[in-house]
Design an enzyme around this catalytic site. Structure first.
Site, short mmCIF file in Angstrom:
data_model
loop_
_atom_site.label_atom_id
_atom_site.label_comp_id
_atom_site.label_asym_id
_atom_site.label_seq_id
_atom_site.Cartn_x
_atom_site.Cartn_y
_atom_site.Cartn_z
N GLU A 135 0.82 -1.30 -0.06
CA GLU A 135 0.05 0.00 0.05
C GLU A 135 1.11 1.36 0.02
OE1 GLU A 135 -2.71 -0.41 3.12
OE2 GLU A 135 -3.26 -2.28 2.66
N TRP A 164 1.21 -0.55 -6.32
CA TRP A 164 2.47 -1.11 -6.78
C TRP A 164 2.26 -2.75 -7.08
CZ3 TRP A 164 5.46 2.67 -8.09
CH2 TRP A 164 5.49 3.80 -7.28
N GLN A 343 28.98 0.25 -19.86
CA GLN A 343 30.21 1.04 -19.95
C GLN A 343 30.94 0.82 -21.17
OE1 GLN A 343 30.23 3.63 -18.11
NE2 GLN A 343 32.35 4.65 -18.59
N GLU A 370 9.75 -7.34 -3.48
CA GLU A 370 9.81 -8.81 -2.43
C GLU A 370 11.14 -8.42 -1.34
OE1 GLU A 370 9.44 -12.51 -4.36
OE2 GLU A 370 8.44 -11.69 -5.90
N SER A 373 16.77 -4.11 -0.67
CA SER A 373 18.11 -4.51 -0.40
C SER A 373 18.32 -4.21 0.95
CB SER A 373 19.16 -3.99 -1.08
OG SER A 373 19.11 -4.64 -2.44
#
Length: 393
Positions: A135, A164, A343, A370, A373
């Site tokens: 939410e 989301w 790069q 989920e 990090s």
């Protein structure tokens, strides 16, 4: 083709190697559909779900006694699927993953009747699944959830808004989490299997992100759900959510690994074919250092991912620590790997449509969804502290 030597590792059985070979061959055969990036992402996703269902690969997402491939669901097969699909197509990986995540709680906690009603259709690609937890003010902090579920005769009434939500624009079936009030905080949440054809359900906003996906804000206005659609017991929704994510979190790392392996192969192709100052780009020691970092990162991620998946498949009840390590390392490392590939491509690497540019957009969300990090670091640290305290006791 990406490096396949990891399949000889002792984590895998012959059935896994055969499955991986079949899926790899299917991806090559369906390259046009997998590489398409059309203007209608909803239609693209529906098409990919149908293709994967017709080829029987979606059977890996549900138990065999309800139309699936293995019982219980084999996490190593899920990881192999996501790694291979992500190597070829971020959108194909997405639709596969959502069939598993959207029904994971049903596979683990649903009644026999509910499993039989929905899981075979998901496995066949006839029904599209989704997972409605987040939410606006309740992402990492699930306890802040405000969507409510109140008991009525014969079932529950769900009210509130979720955002989301992957597959929010196309899902036929959602696993929905709502505050049912048995206790404060996370202990007062329940989980439900929710058909989106239910009266009162609506899509209020389509969310456009850097790598197009069918992401949406959805609303529940007095939506009735029958009693038998409750997953597990009332008030145990947080447990349901964590058990589902515990099973599937390592597969997010596998998808990241698929992206990273593709970026590595693209970078190797560029470095060995592009000449700079009269010699191949690959002759430069800085290029070799970048390629070495990529190869090292890929194998390190794979070891963590398949350790976690193997442990789950061997019957370890919870793999919270192992899955957190796998997701954290694989997603963060894949981000670095893809950046190095961009790069090495120079200006061509940021041209829209170049594979490494597409990968650059695809990888970013995996470090957030989920369990971001930062959350994974907290999970790992708490596990380490608990283990240390246990040794002292």
């Amino acid at each position: 083709m990406a490096d396949q030597t990891y399949l000889s590792w002792p984590f895998f059985e012959q059935r896994h190697r055969s499955y991986a070979a079949d899926l790899e061959a299917w991806c090559r055969t369906h390259a046009d559909a997998l590489h398409a990036e059309g203007s209608d992402v909803d239609a693209d996703c529906r098409h990919l779900v149908r293709l994967l269902g017709q080829a029987d690969f979606l059977r890996a997402t549900v138990p065999s006694n309800h139309g699936g491939l293995n019982s219980p669901v084999d996490v190593r097969t899920l990881c192999l699927s996501r790694q291979i699909l992500a190597y070829h197509s971020g959108l194909a990986d997405f639709v596969f993953a959502m069939q598993g995540l959207g029904t994971g709680a049903i596979s683990l906690f649903g009644s026999k009747a509910i499993k039989q009603a929905y899981l075979p259709k998901v496995a066949a690609g006839e029904m599209i699944a989704g997972f409605a937890l987040s939410e606006k003010e309740a992402g990492s902090d699930v306890a802040a959830m405000t969507t409510s579920a109140r008991r009525v005769e014969g079932g529950w009434i769900i009210d509130g808004e979720k955002t989301w939500i992957s597959n929010g624009t196309i899902a036929d079936l959602l696993t929905v989490f709502a505050r049912s009030g048995e206790a404060p905080g996370a202990r007062g949440i329940s989980a439900f299997a929710f058909p989106t054809a239910t009266k009162g359900f609506s899509i209020t906003e389509r969310i456009d992100v850097i790598a197009p996906h069918p992401l949406a804000t959805i609303r529940f206005d007095e939506c009735f759900v029958p009693d038998d659609h409750l997953l597990g017991e009332a008030g145990q929704g947080f447990k349901v959510a964590m058990a589902t994510l515990d099973m599937l979190r390592s597969t997010v790392g596998a998808a990241a690994l698929g992206f990273a392996r593709r970026a590595t192969d693209e970078a190797l192709g560029r470095a060995t074919s592009r000449e700079l100052f009269g010699a191949p780009l690959s002759d430069l020691q800085l290029t070799q250092a970048a390629l070495a970092d990529m190869a090292l990162g890929n194998d390190s991620s794979a070891l963590l991912i398949y350790r976690a998946a193997w442990a789950k498949d061997q019957g370890q009840p919870r793999i919270t620590r192992e899955a957190a390590m796998a997701k954290l390392h694989a997603t963060d490392t894949a981000q670095l790997t893809i950046d190095k590939a961009v790069q090495l491509f120079g200006g061509a690497g940021v041209v829209r449509g170049n594979m490494v540019e597409r990968l650059y957009r695809e990888i970013r969300a995996l470090r957030i969804y989920e369990g971001a990090s930062e959350v994974q670091k907290v999970v790992i640290a708490r596990a380490a502290i608990a283990e240390a305290q246990g040794r002292k006791a």
